[in-house]
Every structure is written in structure tokens, then in C-alpha cells.
Design a protein around this motif. Structure first.
Motif, PDB file in Angstrom:
ATOM      1  N   ARG B   2       0.686  -1.100  -0.079  1.00 30.45           N
ATOM      2  CA  ARG B   2       0.043  -0.036  -0.196  1.00 30.45           C
ATOM      3  C   ARG B   2       0.740   1.247   0.026  1.00 30.45           C
ATOM      4  NH1 ARG B   2      -2.891  -0.779   5.191  1.00 30.45           N
ATOM      5  NH2 ARG B   2      -1.423  -2.293   5.332  1.00 30.45           N
ATOM      6  N   ASP B   3       0.588   2.330  -0.621  1.00 34.12           N
ATOM      7  CA  ASP B   3       1.102   3.493  -0.527  1.00 34.12           C
ATOM      8  C   ASP B   3       0.755   4.607  -0.068  1.00 34.12           C
ATOM      9  OD1 ASP B   3      -0.910   4.008  -2.158  1.00 34.12           O
ATOM     10  OD2 ASP B   3       0.233   4.208  -4.071  1.00 34.12           O
ATOM     11  N   THR B   4      -0.215   4.190   1.055  1.00 30.21           N
ATOM     12  CA  THR B   4      -0.785   5.281   1.916  1.00 30.21           C
ATOM     13  C   THR B   4      -0.721   4.933   3.352  1.00 30.21           C
ATOM     14  OG1 THR B   4      -2.845   4.074   1.930  1.00 30.21           O
ATOM     15  CG2 THR B   4      -2.616   5.743   0.313  1.00 30.21           C
ATOM     16  N   LEU B   5      -0.598   6.051   4.172  1.00 33.55           N
ATOM     17  CA  LEU B   5      -0.666   5.705   5.521  1.00 33.55           C
ATOM     18  C   LEU B   5      -2.068   5.706   6.156  1.00 33.55           C
ATOM     19  CD1 LEU B   5       1.260   6.255   8.082  1.00 33.55           C
ATOM     20  CD2 LEU B   5       0.166   8.558   8.138  1.00 33.55           C
ATOM     21  N   GLN B   6      -2.456   5.094   6.634  1.00 33.78           N
ATOM     22  CA  GLN B   6      -3.695   4.701   7.340  1.00 33.78           C
ATOM     23  C   GLN B   6      -3.699   5.387   8.731  1.00 33.78           C
ATOM     24  OE1 GLN B   6      -5.863   2.809   5.403  1.00 33.78           O
ATOM     25  NE2 GLN B   6      -3.945   2.537   3.828  1.00 33.78           N
ATOM     26  N   LEU B   7      -4.336   6.568   8.781  1.00 33.86           N
ATOM     27  CA  LEU B   7      -4.442   7.379   9.939  1.00 33.86           C
ATOM     28  C   LEU B   7      -6.053   7.239  10.596  1.00 33.86           C
ATOM     29  CD1 LEU B   7      -3.443   9.452  11.888  1.00 33.86           C
ATOM     30  CD2 LEU B   7      -4.305  11.218  10.456  1.00 33.86           C
ATOM     31  N   THR B   8      -5.925   6.552  11.506  1.00 36.11           N
ATOM     32  CA  THR B   8      -7.291   6.313  12.195  1.00 36.11           C
ATOM     33  C   THR B   8      -7.624   7.349  13.379  1.00 36.11           C
ATOM     34  OG1 THR B   8      -7.585   4.107  11.450  1.00 36.11           O
ATOM     35  CG2 THR B   8      -8.989   4.653  13.033  1.00 36.11           C
ATOM     36  N   LEU B   9      -8.814   8.092  13.438  1.00 35.62           N
ATOM     37  CA  LEU B   9      -9.054   8.838  14.359  1.00 35.62           C
ATOM     38  C   LEU B   9     -10.280   8.435  15.242  1.00 35.62           C
ATOM     39  CD1 LEU B   9      -8.632  12.397  12.522  1.00 35.62           C
ATOM     40  CD2 LEU B   9      -7.097  11.174  14.068  1.00 35.62           C
ATOM     41  N   CYS B  10      -9.960   8.042  16.433  1.00 37.19           N
ATOM     42  CA  CYS B  10     -11.308   7.416  17.096  1.00 37.19           C
ATOM     43  C   CYS B  10     -11.827   8.836  17.540  1.00 37.19           C
ATOM     44  CB  CYS B  10     -10.818   6.608  18.460  1.00 37.19           C
ATOM     45  SG  CYS B  10     -10.329   4.802  17.645  1.00 37.19           S
ATOM     46  N   LEU B  11     -13.085   9.422  17.175  1.00 36.12           N
ATOM     47  CA  LEU B  11     -13.392  10.556  17.655  1.00 36.12           C
ATOM     48  C   LEU B  11     -14.262  10.402  18.754  1.00 36.12           C
ATOM     49  CD1 LEU B  11     -14.867  11.882  14.239  1.00 36.12           C
ATOM     50  CD2 LEU B  11     -12.579  12.080  15.087  1.00 36.12           C
ATOM     51  N   THR B  12     -14.535   9.368  19.126  1.00 36.98           N
ATOM     52  CA  THR B  12     -15.186   9.245  20.759  1.00 36.98           C
ATOM     53  C   THR B  12     -15.337   7.712  20.996  1.00 36.98           C
ATOM     54  OG1 THR B  12     -17.511   9.638  21.951  1.00 36.98           O
ATOM     55  CG2 THR B  12     -17.595   9.142  19.511  1.00 36.98           C
ATOM     56  N   HIS B 247       2.367  -8.163   3.407  1.00 42.66           N
ATOM     57  CA  HIS B 247       2.389  -8.316   4.880  1.00 42.66           C
ATOM     58  C   HIS B 247       2.060  -7.193   5.534  1.00 42.66           C
ATOM     59  CE1 HIS B 247       5.635 -11.570   5.875  1.00 42.66           C
ATOM     60  NE2 HIS B 247       4.848 -12.031   4.914  1.00 42.66           N
ATOM     61  N   CYS B 248       1.570  -7.700   6.687  1.00 45.64           N
ATOM     62  CA  CYS B 248       1.168  -6.428   7.685  1.00 45.64           C
ATOM     63  C   CYS B 248       2.142  -5.307   7.681  1.00 45.64           C
ATOM     64  CB  CYS B 248       0.881  -7.158   8.967  1.00 45.64           C
ATOM     65  SG  CYS B 248       0.401  -6.062  10.303  1.00 45.64           S
ATOM     66  N   THR B 249       1.448  -3.993   7.702  1.00 43.61           N
ATOM     67  CA  THR B 249       2.312  -2.851   7.722  1.00 43.61           C
ATOM     68  C   THR B 249       2.184  -2.053   9.177  1.00 43.61           C
ATOM     69  OG1 THR B 249       0.529  -1.687   6.725  1.00 43.61           O
ATOM     70  CG2 THR B 249       2.189  -2.665   5.272  1.00 43.61           C
ATOM     71  N   ILE B 250       1.802  -2.765  10.257  1.00 39.01           N
ATOM     72  CA  ILE B 250       1.815  -2.200  11.557  1.00 39.01           C
ATOM     73  C   ILE B 250       3.057  -1.756  11.792  1.00 39.01           C
ATOM     74  CG2 ILE B 250      -0.342  -3.630  12.361  1.00 39.01           C
ATOM     75  CD1 ILE B 250       1.628  -4.954  14.336  1.00 39.01           C
ATOM     76  N   GLY B 251       2.628  -0.392  12.835  1.00 44.04           N
ATOM     77  CA  GLY B 251       3.967   0.215  13.177  1.00 44.04           C
ATOM     78  C   GLY B 251       4.600   1.338  11.815  1.00 44.04           C
ATOM     79  N   GLU B 252       4.246   1.088  10.704  1.00 41.55           N
ATOM     80  CA  GLU B 252       4.910   1.655   9.405  1.00 41.55           C
ATOM     81  C   GLU B 252       3.610   2.402   8.845  1.00 41.55           C
ATOM     82  OE1 GLU B 252       8.494   0.434   6.532  1.00 41.55           O
ATOM     83  OE2 GLU B 252       6.786  -0.931   7.041  1.00 41.55           O
ATOM     84  N   GLN B 253       2.691   1.827   8.308  1.00 42.40           N
ATOM     85  CA  GLN B 253       1.616   2.424   7.653  1.00 42.40           C
ATOM     86  C   GLN B 253       0.402   2.581   8.445  1.00 42.40           C
ATOM     87  OE1 GLN B 253       3.479   0.249   3.946  1.00 42.40           O
ATOM     88  NE2 GLN B 253       1.555   1.590   3.067  1.00 42.40           N
ATOM     89  N   GLU B 254       0.226   2.163   9.744  1.00 41.33           N
ATOM     90  CA  GLU B 254      -0.761   2.318  10.511  1.00 41.33           C
ATOM     91  C   GLU B 254      -0.616   3.179  11.583  1.00 41.33           C
ATOM     92  OE1 GLU B 254      -3.987   0.420  10.302  1.00 41.33           O
ATOM     93  OE2 GLU B 254      -3.429  -0.436   8.589  1.00 41.33           O
ATOM     94  N   ILE B 255      -1.504   4.385  11.934  1.00 42.06           N
ATOM     95  CA  ILE B 255      -1.402   5.022  13.116  1.00 42.06           C
ATOM     96  C   ILE B 255      -2.717   5.273  13.601  1.00 42.06           C
ATOM     97  CG2 ILE B 255      -0.603   7.150  14.286  1.00 42.06           C
ATOM     98  CD1 ILE B 255       1.389   7.822  12.346  1.00 42.06           C
TER      99      ILE B 255
END
Ligand code: SF4
Ligand code: SF4
Ligand code: SF4
Lengths: 86, 370
Positions: B2-12, B247-255
Motif C-alpha cells: 500500500r502506498d498510503t498511511l492509514q490514519l485512524t481517528l477515534c472521535l469518541t 505483509h502486515c504494515t503495522i508500525g509503519e503504515q498504520e497510526i
């Protein structure tokens, strides 16, 4: 239940077709966009999925099973906030 | 890759529902502050710039639509900052649908949101877990949201159906219900956090077989049901001798940014501040590089049994959050995952073999483009 490595021989009755790069990521399993090859790519030629989309799942309960994961790494408290104590 | 960073915001962490498999709303019914949200977005943008990626912003909760104003604020903020910095952004949301309305959907459709709606199949299946605080099932609201979504034909959407030990007995009916009310992609989301007994697993297998039959019939009828786990396994056979799965990209492409500003390495691992051992920094201190490096170095699959397995390239054995849920370790598979993956591969292969031999037009079109 046990972990049970498979010894199954791969002899599928459906052949390999267009090679498609898949994301194993559970959140990325949206295949809708993968199914068509980009223009100019022949079936059988590996393609890289151009753009993945983010899928979410609901937050789920986190258990306390992670004790050993990162020995020695300390959590920094957020300024002005008490961490939840659970 | 994947060439994107996955940014998740838990709003509530608050929610209109009290689903049995979720902690949301119970103890931490508070919302993210604008400050935390903005700092979280800045971290995501900086990380995307540093690594040359675009950003997929995903609004998550709790029920993110409870914070509609905050959501729109985040969108405006992100649009402005991303334009200033030259970063490509897309948006998505996961919602239970109870607060969806035409106006909100139109707003999101206009901005090309990917809307993930949680509906656990049929009323019987859904209402086992997905209830309001007073115990009432919420299926009617989810079904109404699903119907509303179809009024926006260009809306990017998907349906997420959680399968856990309590509701799995309705699985094939549930998918049938979804496929008659929705023609997009259905994603079964198996609950790896629960302990499945052997009996429950066996009955899950029977359900998957029944689902296979339903999918077969649907292809024969020319109106295929698309379930992404099973289709994913068909695709995964198409790469002989190679890894079929990124492969899983945790730590790199997921925040994933929790309500109180901690960074988690995957949105499925976001907690409520009670699992500090899996965070990697926070909005005030930035990304903790040592812990990030730890994730990158540790992720993958280190289960010895898997090295010998003929299905290892088709198996979800590298997914960190799934492994974490099952074993407490991001790189060790659980017996449930192993058995389920093998079952899914069996179901997928036998479905594909039948349809291939029948030269089913819808199947050939989907998987062979002929
Ligand atoms: S942990 Fe699983 S869901 Fe999360 S990024 Fe990795 S593969 Fe995807
Ligand atoms: S709708 Fe989602 S966030 Fe709300 S209780 Fe259910 S699973 Fe949790
Ligand atoms: S099927 Fe089981 S043994 Fe094989 S790779 Fe997957 S988890 Fe490992």
C-alpha cells in the motif's frame, strides 16, 4: 483446536489467472477495486493494486494478554491526564 | 504494497449502541478534543511526508457520527493542511448507521468517503449482539441506513458483519439477508478475541459450507454474492509460489489515534488507555521510534508450525492484530486462526473449482475477465 500445518498439495481445478497483489490486511480485503487489471496489463502479468482503501472494524475488547510484548518499554503519561487505570 | 498511511481517528468512545462484543460507551464515554485531533492529523501528515505516502483518514469510534461537528472540523483541517503540504488524502468512516441521515450521507458522498456500515446480517443474527443500552436490538436502524446508502449509487461503501460465537449460527442466513438488501461487498469480520469452543468452531464450519452453497447458487443465478474473505482466498491461489498477501504494515503504515491521543499500531488494537504496552507514542510526544522499530522488527509470523505449511502463502498468519487477539503476540498465530483459514481456503477452492468447471459467466468475468 490445534495449529495444524497443512500438507495439502496444490492441485487446484481452477487455474491461475491474472496475478493480483492482495493485501492480507483484514482491513484491506476490499477486493472490489482489484478485480480489473489496469489498462495495458495482460492477464497473467503481475499487477500492483494502485490504491488501497481503508476499512475499519469496530473496536473490540482488549484483554490483558500482552504482558510480555514489549519488555522494558515505558509508557509516557499524557500531560495533564491520568491514564485510565483498568 | 500500500502506498498510503492509514490514519485512524477515534472521535469518541461513546456510542448509541452497547454491542455485546465491544467496550465502547461503557466506561469512557468521552470525545476526542480538537487539539488531540489536530495533533494526530499533524503526526499523520508529517509521517506521510517523511515516507512519501498519501493519507487515508478514517473516522472511527465508538460511533463517530456522535461527533459530527468534530468530524467536519477534522475534514476541513485535513483538507487545508494536506493542500498546503501537497499530500493526497482520502476519507472513510465506520458507523453503526443509527445516526446516518440523507444529509450526512450526501455530504460524505460528495467528499468521496468510503462508508463502512456495520450490519451483522439478518435481524436474528444482528440483534444477538448489536443492541441499544435498553437491550433492544438495533437491526431496524441498520437496515434503514443500508437502504439509505443505496440512494447514493456512486457512494463508496461496504458492509461489515461481525461473526462471533454467539451469532455465528445465523451466518449463512445473515449473508443471504445482506445480499438481498445490498449489492456491494460484504466483509465477514470473525471475532478473534473470543474463545471459540471446538463445537462452536465445527458449527461455524457448517455455516461456511452453507454460505458456499449460497454463493454457488448466487453465481448460477447471475447475481453473485461477494464476500471478501472467501473471494480473497480465491485470489490468493493465483500467485503460484509467491506470497499472495502483502505483509502486515503495522508500525509503519498504520497510526490509530485513540480518543485520549495515544498512537496504536492498528485501528483494531485501539484501546481505551488500558493497554499502554501496545501503544507507540502519543500526540504530545510524537511517535516513539523505538517502539515503532520494535513493531517493524517483530511483525510477521514466527510460528514454527507455519514454516512447513503448504497454505502459508494464502493464510492470514501475518496479521498482527489478529495474532495479538488470539495469542497476545503479534507474530504468533492462534489455533482458531489456523483452523479457520484452512476452512476458508477449502470453501473458496471448492466454490471456485465448481464454478470454473461450469464456466460460470459471472465467475469467469470476475476472476478471469473473460
Ligand atoms: S494488524 Fe492486521 S488489520 Fe492491522 S494492519 Fe496488520 S494486517 Fe492489517
Ligand atoms: S456500534 Fe460499534 S462502537 Fe458502538 S457498541 Fe457496537 S461495536 Fe461498539
Ligand atoms: S494454515 Fe495454519 S499452519 Fe498453515 S500457515 Fe496458516 S496458521 Fe500456519
Amino acid at each position: 483446536m490445534k495449529i495444524n500445518p497443512s500438507t495439502r498439495k496444490k492441485n487446484l481445478l481452477y487455474p491461475m489467472a491474472a496475478a493480483v497483489v492482495l493485501a492480507a490486511c483484514q482491513q484491506q480485503q476490499r477486493l472490489g477495486g482489484v478485480l480489473l487489471l489496469p489498462p495495458g496489463v495482460q492477464p497473467g502479468e503481475p499487477v500492483v493494486k494502485p490504491q488501497e482503501e481503508k476499512e475499519n472494524t469496530r473496536p473490540q475488547r482488549l484483554g490483558g494478554r500482552m504482558k510480555q510484548m514489549m519488555p522494558g518499554v515505558r509508557q509516557q503519561p499524557l500531560p495533564g491526564k491520568k491514564r485510565a487505570s483498568r | 504494497m500500500r502506498d498510503t498511511l492509514q490514519l485512524t481517528l477515534c472521535l469518541t468512545h461513546d456510542c448509541t449502541l452497547r454491542c455485546a462484543y465491544c467496550y465502547a460507551g461503557r466506561k469512557y464515554a468521552h470525545a476526542m478534543t480538537r487539539e488531540v485531533a489536530e495533533l494526530g492529523m499533524e503526526t499523520g501528515l508529517a509521517e506521510a511526508l517523511r515516507t512519501g505516502r498519501g493519507v487515508d483518514v478514517s473516522f472511527f469510534g465508538g460511533e463517530p457520527l456522535l461527533e459530527w461537528d468534530l468530524l467536519r472540523h477534522c475534514h476541513a483541517y485535513m483538507e487545508r493542511r494536506a493542500a498546503e503540504l501537497g499530500v493526497a488524502v482520502r476519507y472513510g468512516i465506520t458507523t453503526n448507521g443509527t445516526l446516518l441521515n440523507r444529509e450526512r450521507l450526501a455530504w460524505m458522498a460528495e467528499r468521496d468517503f468510503l462508508v463502512g456500515l456495520s450490519v451483522d446480517g439478518s435481524p436474528e443474527m444482528h440483534n444477538v449482539n448489536r443492541r441499544y443500552a435498553d437491550g433492544q436490538g438495533s437491526h431496524a436502524a441498520a437496515a434503514a441506513a443500508l437502504a439509505l446508502m443505496q440512494e447514493f449509487p456512486t457512494l463508496r461503501s461496504r458492509v461489515i458483519c461481525v461473526v462471533n460465537p454467539a451469532n455465528h449460527r445465523w451466518l449463512s442466513e445473515g449473508v443471504q439477508w445482506l445480499s438481498t438488501h445490498y449489492n456491494g461487498i460484504i466483509g465477514l469480520n470473525f471475532d478473534y478475541w473470543s474463545r471459540w469452543s471446538d463445537d462452536e468452531f465445527e458449527s461455524l464450519c457448517r455455516q461456511l459450507e452453507a454460505l458456499q452453497e449460497k454463493m454457488l447458487e448466487s453465481y448460477r443465478a447471475g447475481a453473485p454474492v461477494h464476500e471478501e474473505n472467501i473471494e480473497g482466498k480465491i485470489w490468493s491461489s493465483f500467485r503460484e509460489g509467491e506470497r499472495s498477501c502483502a505483509h502486515c504494515t503495522i508500525g509503519e503504515q498504520e497510526i490509530a489515534v485513540s480518543v485520549d491521543g495515544h498512537f496504536f499500531p492498528c485501528s483494531r488494537m485501539v484501546g481505551v488507555g488500558d493497554t499502554p504496552e501496545i501503544t507507540f507514542g502519543d500526540v504530545y510526544h510524537g511517535i516513539d521510534r523505538a517502539r515503532q522499530a520494535y513493531y517493524v522488527a517483530t511483525r510477521g509470523n514466527a510460528t514454527p508450525e507455519c514454516r512447513l505449511c503448504s497454505l502459508r502463502h494464502r493464510c492470514l498468519n501475518t496479521c498482527g492484530c489478529t495474532n495479538y487477539a488470539g495469542t497476545g503476540s503479534i507474530n504468533r498465530v492462534s489455533p482458531f486462526l489456523c483452523n479457520l483459514e484452512q476452512k476458508l481456503i477449502d470453501v473458496a477452492d471448492s466454490l471456485a473449482e465448481t464454478l470454473y468447471q461450469e464456466s460460470n459467466p459471472a465467475f469467469m468475468q470476475r476472476f478471469y475477465r473473460v
